[in-house]
Motif scaffolding. Structure first.
Motif, PDB file in Angstrom:
ATOM      1  N   SER A 164       0.801  -1.219   0.000  1.00 36.53           N
ATOM      2  CA  SER A 164       0.000   0.000   0.000  1.00 36.53           C
ATOM      3  C   SER A 164       0.835   1.271   0.000  1.00 36.53           C
ATOM      4  O   SER A 164       0.420   2.284  -0.570  1.00 36.53           O
ATOM      5  N   LYS A 165       2.028   1.235   0.597  1.00 38.26           N
ATOM      6  CA  LYS A 165       2.813   2.459   0.735  1.00 38.26           C
ATOM      7  C   LYS A 165       3.847   2.600  -0.365  1.00 38.26           C
ATOM      8  O   LYS A 165       3.780   3.503  -1.193  1.00 38.26           O
ATOM      9  N   TRP A 166       4.841   1.692  -0.397  1.00 39.26           N
ATOM     10  CA  TRP A 166       5.929   1.892  -1.356  1.00 39.26           C
ATOM     11  C   TRP A 166       5.494   1.685  -2.801  1.00 39.26           C
ATOM     12  O   TRP A 166       6.086   2.266  -3.723  1.00 39.26           O
ATOM     13  N   ALA A 167       4.451   0.878  -3.020  1.00 37.68           N
ATOM     14  CA  ALA A 167       3.983   0.664  -4.383  1.00 37.68           C
ATOM     15  C   ALA A 167       2.799   1.566  -4.734  1.00 37.68           C
ATOM     16  O   ALA A 167       2.269   1.483  -5.844  1.00 37.68           O
ATOM     17  N   GLY A 168       2.405   2.417  -3.793  1.00 40.02           N
ATOM     18  CA  GLY A 168       1.288   3.309  -4.048  1.00 40.02           C
ATOM     19  C   GLY A 168       0.007   2.557  -4.367  1.00 40.02           C
ATOM     20  O   GLY A 168      -0.791   2.995  -5.193  1.00 40.02           O
ATOM     21  N   ALA A 169      -0.188   1.408  -3.714  1.00 40.87           N
ATOM     22  CA  ALA A 169      -1.318   0.529  -4.047  1.00 40.87           C
ATOM     23  C   ALA A 169      -2.253   0.379  -2.861  1.00 40.87           C
ATOM     24  O   ALA A 169      -2.563  -0.734  -2.439  1.00 40.87           O
ATOM     25  N   GLY A 170      -2.698   1.493  -2.324  1.00 42.91           N
ATOM     26  CA  GLY A 170      -3.508   1.459  -1.118  1.00 42.91           C
ATOM     27  C   GLY A 170      -4.804   0.688  -1.264  1.00 42.91           C
ATOM     28  O   GLY A 170      -5.247   0.022  -0.340  1.00 42.91           O
ATOM     29  N   GLY A 171      -5.449   0.752  -2.423  1.00 44.06           N
ATOM     30  CA  GLY A 171      -6.704   0.049  -2.614  1.00 44.06           C
ATOM     31  C   GLY A 171      -6.537  -1.428  -2.899  1.00 44.06           C
ATOM     32  O   GLY A 171      -7.494  -2.192  -2.803  1.00 44.06           O
ATOM     33  N   TRP A 172      -5.322  -1.840  -3.244  1.00 44.79           N
ATOM     34  CA  TRP A 172      -5.046  -3.247  -3.513  1.00 44.79           C
ATOM     35  C   TRP A 172      -4.622  -3.883  -2.201  1.00 44.79           C
ATOM     36  O   TRP A 172      -3.444  -3.950  -1.871  1.00 44.79           O
ATOM     37  N   ARG A 173      -5.612  -4.376  -1.483  1.00 46.52           N
ATOM     38  CA  ARG A 173      -5.391  -4.770  -0.097  1.00 46.52           C
ATOM     39  C   ARG A 173      -4.641  -6.098   0.002  1.00 46.52           C
ATOM     40  O   ARG A 173      -5.220  -7.168  -0.179  1.00 46.52           O
ATOM     41  N   VAL A 174      -3.353  -5.999   0.260  1.00 46.86           N
ATOM     42  CA  VAL A 174      -2.545  -7.179   0.516  1.00 46.86           C
ATOM     43  C   VAL A 174      -1.499  -6.824   1.561  1.00 46.86           C
ATOM     44  O   VAL A 174      -0.837  -5.790   1.487  1.00 46.86           O
ATOM     45  N   GLY A 175      -1.396  -7.658   2.564  1.00 45.19           N
ATOM     46  CA  GLY A 175      -0.370  -7.510   3.593  1.00 45.19           C
ATOM     47  C   GLY A 175       0.253  -8.859   3.850  1.00 45.19           C
ATOM     48  O   GLY A 175      -0.326  -9.907   3.516  1.00 45.19           O
ATOM     49  N   THR A 176       1.437  -8.853   4.443  1.00 39.88           N
ATOM     50  CA  THR A 176       2.095 -10.120   4.709  1.00 39.88           C
ATOM     51  C   THR A 176       2.867 -10.067   6.017  1.00 39.88           C
ATOM     52  O   THR A 176       3.419  -9.029   6.383  1.00 39.88           O
ATOM     53  N   PHE A 177       2.852 -11.177   6.745  1.00 40.89           N
ATOM     54  CA  PHE A 177       3.700 -11.394   7.907  1.00 40.89           C
ATOM     55  C   PHE A 177       4.705 -12.480   7.533  1.00 40.89           C
ATOM     56  O   PHE A 177       4.327 -13.516   6.969  1.00 40.89           O
ATOM     57  N   ILE A 178       5.962 -12.251   7.868  1.00 38.90           N
ATOM     58  CA  ILE A 178       7.002 -13.253   7.678  1.00 38.90           C
ATOM     59  C   ILE A 178       7.468 -13.693   9.057  1.00 38.90           C
ATOM     60  O   ILE A 178       7.978 -12.880   9.838  1.00 38.90           O
ATOM     61  N   PHE A 179       7.280 -14.969   9.364  1.00 38.66           N
ATOM     62  CA  PHE A 179       7.541 -15.524  10.690  1.00 38.66           C
ATOM     63  C   PHE A 179       8.874 -16.270  10.730  1.00 38.66           C
ATOM     64  O   PHE A 179       9.259 -16.901   9.739  1.00 38.66           O
ATOM     65  N   PRO A 180       9.537 -16.276  11.877  1.00 41.65           N
ATOM     66  CA  PRO A 180      10.656 -17.196  12.066  1.00 41.65           C
ATOM     67  C   PRO A 180      10.126 -18.586  12.394  1.00 41.65           C
ATOM     68  O   PRO A 180       8.996 -18.722  12.896  1.00 41.65           O
ATOM     69  N   PRO A 181      10.903 -19.631  12.133  1.00 43.39           N
ATOM     70  CA  PRO A 181      10.436 -20.990  12.455  1.00 43.39           C
ATOM     71  C   PRO A 181      10.049 -21.148  13.918  1.00 43.39           C
ATOM     72  O   PRO A 181       9.135 -21.921  14.248  1.00 43.39           O
ATOM     73  N   GLU A 182      10.707 -20.413  14.824  1.00 42.14           N
ATOM     74  CA  GLU A 182      10.429 -20.520  16.250  1.00 42.14           C
ATOM     75  C   GLU A 182       9.002 -20.091  16.598  1.00 42.14           C
ATOM     76  O   GLU A 182       8.470 -20.477  17.648  1.00 42.14           O
TER      77      GLU A 182
END
Length: 357
Positions: A164-182
């Motif tokens: 939404s921020k760096w790609a200027g794609a606020g209406g294209w709702r996608v977010g991601t969490f990247i987890f450690p194996p722990e």
């Protein structure tokens, strides 16, 4: 979609020199939804440096979690210190907690040095905190030198990002969490919640996101010009506000500044303007300039700060100008005046109003 998770894993591994796999990635319809699910799945208190983005604390309150504001100071660019974090945690060292670290920051535009991140990471490890590193503005660090605290506390850090921020794609709702194996059990718990709430992010958005996260020359050039433009606009706004008499930190990323108008407190009081909310209301009514009060970001009502987002300009035209007529020269005030006339007009109106108090 496995393809998108693979693209995000590749993106994080390239940018942060990590070794995550697609299985470490959780996708949602915006990072806001994922943050809400994290607090729903994990029973710990929420630690938030003040000032913070407007939705962190309300989400915790909706779920019924305790919120603890961590003090920061203007002299330190409103950044959390390891010492302040340790003070909060030491009285009950085994208490489960989630610390949210957002940088470059909304609302201040400031970010952390490597040494600051390392010191915070050491305290987080000491108390076994879950650290949510909200890096949604990481790609718009003005120098392109953003680093994740996950480099220093990999076992306890969840990286949050999106488009939404760096790609200027606020209406294209996608977010991601990247987890450690722990933290796989926590990831699995969130995945269960996801399956019973939103199920999936829409397929067209996922396909578009693969292209963005895979990167390439076009994306690199876009980011290079975006950083050039946002940096010079941020410097212009910082200088204009400073010249007006506000106290404001120079932004290092994102597209915000967080000016403090306390120098005008006496003059404002004579007009019965005593709070940041009434300040912003009066500014809007008298000039048409809209900014958000610091009370929305965790401060007491009479703190006379505000967040100003400097994005009221034609981004496509600004990028074209920066990569065209200004491709081989340093950007300065003349560029801002040509590319961002509405921002210049807003600063002129604000200055006249403050001078009239």
């Amino acid at each position: 979609m496995k393809g998108l998770r693979e693209a995000i894993a590749g993106y994080i591994n390239r940018s942060e020199r990590m070794r995550c796999t697609w299985e470490d990635v959780l996708i949602g319809p915006g990072s806001k939804e994922l943050l809400f699910m994290l607090q729903l799945a994990y029973y710990g208190d929420l630690l938030i440096p003040r000032p913070s983005w407007v939705s962190y604390a309300p989400q915790a309150r909706i779920i019924g979690r305790s919120v603890h504001w961590l003090p920061t100071h203007a002299e330190n660019n409103w950044q959390l210190t390891a010492e302040e974090l340790d003070i909060i945690c030491r009285d009950d060292p085994s208490r489960p907690r989630i610390l949210i670290l957002n940088y470059p920051s909304n609302p201040t535009g400031c970010t952390y040095t490597d040494d600051q991140l390392l010191a915070i990471a050491n305290v987080a490890r000491k108390y076994k905190l879950i650290l949510l590193s909200d890096e949604i503005y990481g790609e718009v660090h003005f120098e392109g030198k953003h680093k994740s605290i996950a480099r220093y506390y990999p076992e306890g850090t969840i990286i949050s990002t999106g488009l939404s921020k760096w790609a200027g794609a606020g209406g294209w709702r996608v977010g991601t969490f990247i987890f450690p194996p722990e933290l796989r059990p926590l990831q699995d718990a969130m995945a269960i919640i996801a399956s019973e709430t939103y199920t999936a992010t829409s397929a067209p958005i996922q396909h578009a996101s693969i292209t963005a996260f895979n990167g390439g020359e076009d994306i690199d050039e876009y980011l290079n010009q975006s950083r050039r433009v946002l940096k010079v606009v941020g410097e212009y706004m910082h200088q204009r506000l400073t010249d007006m008499g506000a106290v404001v930190q120079k932004p290092q990323g994102a597209f915000y500044v967080f000016p403090d108008f306390s120098n005008f407190r006496d003059k404002l009081a004579r007009k019965d303007i005593m709070t940041s909310q009434s300040f912003c209301t009066a500014l809007l009514e008298n000039t048409g300039v809209a900014i958000l009060p610091s009370s929305d970001f965790g401060f007491v009502p009479d703190h006379l700060g505000a967040r100003l987002a400097f994005v009221d300009f034609d981004g496509a035209a600004a990028l074209k100008l920066a990569g065209g007529d200004y491709a081989d020269q340093e950007l300065g005030d003349s560029f801002v005046e040509q590319a961002c006339p509405r921002l210049v007009a807003a600063m002129d109106k604000m200055e006249r109003w403050l001078n009239s108090l």
